[in-house]
Design an enzyme around this catalytic site. Structure first.
Site, PDB file in Angstrom:
ATOM      1  NE  ARG A  88      -4.124  11.304   1.503  1.00 54.34           N
ATOM      2  CZ  ARG A  88      -4.198   9.991   1.456  1.00 54.34           C
ATOM      3  NH1 ARG A  88      -3.806   9.338   0.545  1.00 54.34           N
ATOM      4  NH2 ARG A  88      -5.617   9.381   1.958  1.00 54.34           N
ATOM      5  CE  LYS A  97      -4.669  -1.047  -1.968  1.00 55.65           C
ATOM      6  NZ  LYS A  97      -4.589  -0.123   0.011  1.00 55.65           N
ATOM      7  CG  ASP A 122      -1.556   1.249   1.097  1.00 52.90           C
ATOM      8  OD1 ASP A 122      -2.432   1.159   0.342  1.00 52.90           O
ATOM      9  OD2 ASP A 122      -1.689   1.462   2.530  1.00 52.90           O
TER      10      ASP A 122
END
EC number: 7.6.2.1
Length: 1179
Positions: free
Chosen positions: A652, A867, A432
């Protein structure tokens, strides 16, 4: 990480709860389902008897223990005998109880199995006793329960669904409780969920205003029925209604506090129990992560099968030999000492048959007896030895100071003891990004407002808040963190202007301050600040607690610019706007979810204007903006440009917008909102439909850029891991540009790499992009590639191809085609939308072919299940070992899918840690975990398995040669106790010590030369070729071991028990010296274990030979006094180990492996350092 479940706090105020005529809605719910009692739980408030008489809810007593006194023995044995080897040894022990097959004493034959069973049972009993003790403590806690109009003390285990309970500050919640009232008049309560999910941030829960007004500190006048969903394990969702005074009141996650949480910053709460005991969400989520088994252990089972074949062949040879011998001597059976048909004595048995059942049955019994004699060919002790070795390895991993995080005080955790050696064979790492590669500590850096880009210079919070509070003479706010503010933007906000830019900036920061679920925490005391030319001003400390670090950063940034959120209740937020107190009514909140990817709050301003404030991902926000006008189009274009710039810098991003709501729009939304929030079916979907009604035609206010810094040591760790031949794939939910920027900064990507970008919006487009990329770079077809990978995998598991040209510590050759040439500079970047079409269609083979040919794979905007799908893509098509590492709940499926799961103890709670096999505080620790501990563990366990096979096989083969020389009679020259003690006492301790402590190389060498990790990829420590070489060596040693004493004492009068004593001590010394030859690093404990086991063996022989009742009485004393005895042992050791020693010397000189070269370099370096230190000392 944002939680995906809707979270809608109650927001009805007095002016919005009046009776209304429902207008026609443009959006209709397709739901005509009537909720019946058979699919919903009915909880009668303060009436547990009526609540439980129909539904028989679970009591509140919990039980995490596995056994009781009555069930321990049968249940534990049943679990242990799931191992096939245990059933094998149980069958052996049972055969030995039959008179014709009693090779060993009946008690002695049970000893090995009983020993292993008892050790495991004692360990399980101790663990379960601790669970019982914890359960007892938990069940006997006390809380206050409303009984006969008074709150009285009651034990937790006696609480039932329907009971009304009262909990005080810092008290633990005894069950899942719906709030009825709190000490706060607005019905707000603050809880800490650390025991549930590990998050330390406080969270808000609310009591409905309709019930909160009827709750007093010592009384509760609420009487109603709660209709809720059946018990489930979703801790982020709760769907229920409360029927009270003729009204239906919606209940959701914000109205329930879960068992195990702790009440904070609230004097007391009163609520009704809806789920108790095993039905609470905490208990339903207490299941352990799926059990995993190491690859090496699965290969070990293959070799165990070969040993079983050897065992069968040896038993068949003995049985066949017995058959032929009996046929040949059939006429002499009455006169032979071992086989006679009848009793010879003149007693009562004269003429009766004497243990003779005919040739056929004797042959069959000989076969079964041989199985008993050769039983340890299948090493039962290996299982418990591996458990103890793994336990010791885990201890040293946990105690490793280099994997201890001083900032958080977190040490390394081993949550699974079954897969330590897998750490040394990892080929793929799936990581991640947020919170794993980065710190997940957000800092507000950039803002785009009304099409203008702002970036701040770093001022301390005192300076920023001082500027915000200037000239107002009112209190200032002291933030704990430093915020970078832009002086031009600060000046704009201070202006009293009606310009569009000023209005947009005002609404922008108002949205940041109001559109969230953050809890403001005020300091208990105020500080008076007196400066030279200023009057005294009060400075009040403030901190923010929230479930999302992003939200905390945005609210802190708003405060730094003068928009300070300092109070939150169930229906209001209070914001200090440059010294002016602004109270806003919260009419509704649609929290972030993974479908909408945005969050909105409906606000009523003091002038009765109603606005919806929205923030969310750019992909979801730009599609719901108001129709383009010339001005809006210009602002949108500039904002998009700024967003791209932020993403390239690794920030972000979020987009902020707002919209004014008319009375009609608000009325329509409110009616739909009430229906959706009271629905017991598909509530989340209906709330999304309701949100879509107002989340449209937005005015674009701006965008934010938040920095999530890389963790310390991440670039170095990734570079080192990749140099070891491990591929690192990053799977993140962030934007593609952000992920690429982070990839560059952490050295995952570099400027020389050719980027293959797959951003398809349909199956056809994805197929074309994959096919074009494969054709462009000349990659193999997926079918051919798949076959090659399998062929390489098979060769590695069988006879590995280890070439001489790897001696420069180069790349692992088993996957050289993947890391060399053009493909080594390819980077695949793919988004979640493309993966939807690829993973669910027949494009997986093309993706696998392309991805495995690239040096780097970066997956952006991926969902949690995607994932796991990427991990499964590799697991299902290769035998390469995979490792997944993450820190949040969205990484759990990936962690559990991988062969090895690693959780990061970070800002996102403990969901990932609780689902993982190993846990640590920082990504950089992965380097030492794999390259050092993984390498050590693999080398140790691989050698441990081979050595155990050798140790037992050499003993069994020695017995086999003896039986061949004794008319196939399955008699033994060794005492029963020596046979039993051989693998349990005589030779077990050195195996365990070396398996835990031996190191082929120092940690500094392994970190200095990461490519040494490739020995695990090439299966150098354990493979089929090594197994066969070991078996050939074992065959030679067993022949030497048997025949040298036989020829030495051929013409002597020595008895069979003396020969057995000699063979016993010889085999023990032989296997220990064999082990000593292979020890890489000697320590005091190693010497004690190896040589001490020989001394212990002699001690046991002396004790056994001193017991008059045993047939071997006194043999050791006669043997030890003869020089021939000692010379024989020495000759056995030299002759048996000479071929092994010669081969080791030859390969080390002429064909050294990477490990041997590194060891030589390490030794020379130490000698050089010692020489230098001696020279310095002499000077």
């Amino acid at each position: 990480m944002e939680h995906n479940a809707p979270h809608v706090p109650p927001s009805e105020t007095s002016h919005s709860r009046r009776h209304r005529v429902r207008p026609k809605s443009s959006v209709q719910f397709d739901d005509n389902i009537i909720i019946h009692d058979d699919n919903a739980n009915l909880i009668y408030v303060n009436d547990p008897v009526k609540t439980n008489e129909k539904y028989e809810f679970s009591g509140n007593a919990i039980r995490t223990s596995r056994y009781t006194l009555l069930t321990f023995l049968p249940k534990n044995l049943f679990i242990q005998f799931h191992r096939v080897a245990y059933l094998y040894f149980l069958a052996i022990a049972a055969l030995n109880q039959l008179p014709p097959l009693a090779v060993f004493g009946r008690t002695v034959s049970l000893f090995p199995l009983l020993f292993v069973l008892c050790v495991t049972a004692i360990k399980d009993a101790y663990e379960d006793w601790r669970r019982h003790r914890s359960d007892c403590h938990e069940n006997n806690r006390e809380c206050l329960v409303l009984q006969s109009a008074q709150f009285r003390s009651k034990r937790w285990k006696n609480v039932q669904a329907g009971d009304v309970v009262k909990i005080f500050a810092d008290g633990m919640i005894p069950a899942d409780v719906v709030l009825l009232g709190t000490s706060d008049p607005s019905g707000v309560a603050y809880i800490q969920t650390m025991n549930l999910d590990g998050e330390s941030n406080l969270k808000t829960r609310f009591a409905k205003q309709e019930t909160a007004s009827l709750v007093l500190p010592d009384a509760c006048a609420v009487d109603g029925v709660i209709r809720c969903e059946p018990p489930n394990r979703n801790i982020y969702e709760f769907t229920a209604n409360m029927e009270f005074n003729g009204h239906k009141i919606p209940l959701n996650q914000s109205n329930i506090v879960l068992r195990g949480c702790m009440l904070k910053n609230t004097n007391w709460i009163i609520g009704v129990v809806v789920y108790a005991g095993q039905q609470t969400k905490a208990m339903m989520n207490s299941a352990a992560s799926p059990s995993k088994r190491s690859k090496l252990e699965s290969y070990m089972n293959r070799e165990t099968l070969w040993l079983s074949v050897f065992l069968f062949i040896m038993c068949a040879v003995v049985a066949l030999g017995m058959n032929l011998w009996l046929i040949r001597h059939e006429d002499q059976l009455d006169t032979l000492p071992y086989y006679r048909k009848k009793f010879f004595d003149n007693g009562p048995n004269e003429g009766r048959k004497y243990r003779y059942y005919g040739i056929t049955m004797e042959t069959f019994f000989s076969f079964l007896s041989s199985i008993i004699v050769f039983q340890i060919m299948i090493p039962i002790s290996l299982y418990i030895t591996m458990e103890l070795v793994r336990l010791g390895q885990s201890y040293f991993m946990i105690e490793d100071k280099d994997m201890y995080d001083t900032k958080s005080g977190s040490r390394f955790q081993c949550r699974s003891l079954n897969i330590n050696e897998d750490l040394g064979q990892i080929r793929y790492v799936f990581s991640d990004k947020t919170g794993t590669l980065t710190e997940n500590k957000m800092e507000f850096q950039r803002a785009s407002i009304h099409g203008k880009n702002y970036r701040g210079s770093l001022l301390t919070d005192d300076k920023s808040t001082e500027a915000a509070a200037a000239n107002n003479g009112k209190r200032k706010w002291n933030l704990k963190s430093e915020i970078a503010v832009d002086s031009e933007l600060m000046a704009l906000l201070q202006k009293d202007s009606n310009l569009d830019e000023r209005i947009a900036a005002h609404e922008f920061f108002l949205t940041l301050a109001a559109c969230n679920t953050v809890i403001p925490i005020l300091s208990s005391s105020k500080v008076s600040s007196c400066e030279k030319d200023e009057s005294n001003q009060d400075i009040e400390g403030i901190d923010y607690q929230g479930e999302s670090p992003d939200e905390q950063a945005l609210v802190s940034a708003a405060s730094a610019y003068g928009y300070t959120l300092f109070e939150r209740t169930s229906g209001n937020v209070v914001i200090d706007v440059n010294g002016e107190k602004l109270r806003l009514d919260v009419l509704g909140l649609h929290e972030f979810d993974s479908v909408r990817k945005r969050m909105s709050v409906i606000i009523r301003f003091p002038d009765n204007a109603v606005k919806v404030l929205v923030k969310g991902a750019d992909t979801s926000m730009f599609s719901i903006l108001a129709p383009d006008s010339e001005g809006n189009n210009r602002i949108q274009h500039k904002t998009q440009s700024h967003l791209n710039e932020y993403s390239m810098q690794g920030l972000r991003t979020l987009v902020v917008g707002s919209r004014d709501l008319s009375d009609a729009e608000f009325e329509e939304w409110q009616n739909m909102y009430e229906d959706a929030s009271t629905s017991l079916t598909d509530r989340a979907a209906k709330l999304r439909q309701t949100a879509a009604l107002i989340e449209c035609k937005l005015k674009l206010l701006g965008a934010t850029g938040i920095e999530d810094k890389l963790q310390e040591g991440v670039p170095e760790a990734i570079e080192c891991i990749r140099e070891a031949g491990i591929k690192v794939w990053v799977l993140t939910g962030d934007k593609q540009e952000t992920a690429i920027s982070i990839g560059l900064s952490c050295k995952l990507l570099n400027g020389d790499m050719q980027q293959i970008i797959i951003n398809g919006t349909s199956e056809v487009e994805c197929r074309k992009l994959l096919t074009d990329a494969i054709a462009k770079y000349g990659l193999q077809s997926s079918s051919r590639e798949h076959q090659n990978l399998k062929r390489k995998t098979d060769s590695r598991h069988g006879c590995p191809d280890i070439h001489n040209d790897t001696k420069s510590l180069g790349l692992p050759k088993s996957n050289a085609g993947k890391e060399e040439g053009t493909t080594s500079q390819l980077a695949l970047i793919i988004d979640g939308t493309s993966l939807v079409y690829i993973l669910e269609k027949d494009l997986q083979s093309e993706l696998f072919n392309l991805a495995t040919s690239c040096r780097v794979v970066l997956c952006c905007r991926v969902a949690p299940l995607q994932k796991a799908g990427i991990v499964d893509l590799i697991k299902s098509r290769t035998d390469d070992l995979t490792l997944a590492i993450g820190d949040g709940a969205n990484d759990v499926s990936m962690i559990q899918m991988a062969d090895v799961g690693v959780g990061i103890c970070g800002q996102e709670g403990r969901q990932a840690v609780m689902a993982s096999d190993f846990a640590m505080a920082q990504f950089q620790f992965l380097k030492k975990l794999l390259l050092v501990h993984g390498h050590w563990n693999y080398q140790r366990v691989g050698y441990l398995v081979l050595y155990n096979f050798y140790r037992n096989a050499v003993f069994v083969l020695m017995l086999f040669w003896y039986i061949l020389c004794t008319a196939f009679s399955t008699t033994s020259a060794l005492t029963e106790w020596s046979s039993v003690f051989y693998s349990v006492i005589y030779t077990s301790i050195p195996t365990i010590i070396i398996g835990v402590l031996d190191k082929d190389l120092s940690h500094s060498t392994l970190l200095q030369y990461p490519k040494l990790y490739g020995t695990g990829h090439r299966h150098e420590a354990y493979n089929l070729q090594l197994f066969w070489i070991t078996m050939i060596d074992t065959l030679w040693q067993s022949l030497v071991l048997f025949y040298i004493p036989l020829f030495t004492y051929k013409d002597s009068t020595i008895d069979i028990w003396s020969m057995g004593s000699l063979w016993t001590i010889s085999v023990v010394i032989l296997v220990n010296v064999h082990l000593a030859m292979d020890i890489n690093q000697w320590a005091l404990v190693s010497h004690v274990a190896v040589w001490g086991s020989i001394i212990i063996t002699y001690g046991c022989l002396v004790i056994l030979d001193s017991i008059p009742a045993f047939p071997n009485y006194g043999t050791i004393y006669h043997l030890a006094s003869s020089p021939t005895y000692w010379m024989t042992i020495l000759l056995i050791i030299v002759v048996a180990l000479l071929p092994r020693f010669s081969c080791k010397a030859f390969y080390q000189v002429f064909c050294p492996s990477d490990i041997q070269i590194a060891r030589e370099a390490e030794t020379m370096s130490k000698q050089h350092d010692d020489l230098q230190s001696k020279c310095l000392f002499s000077k």
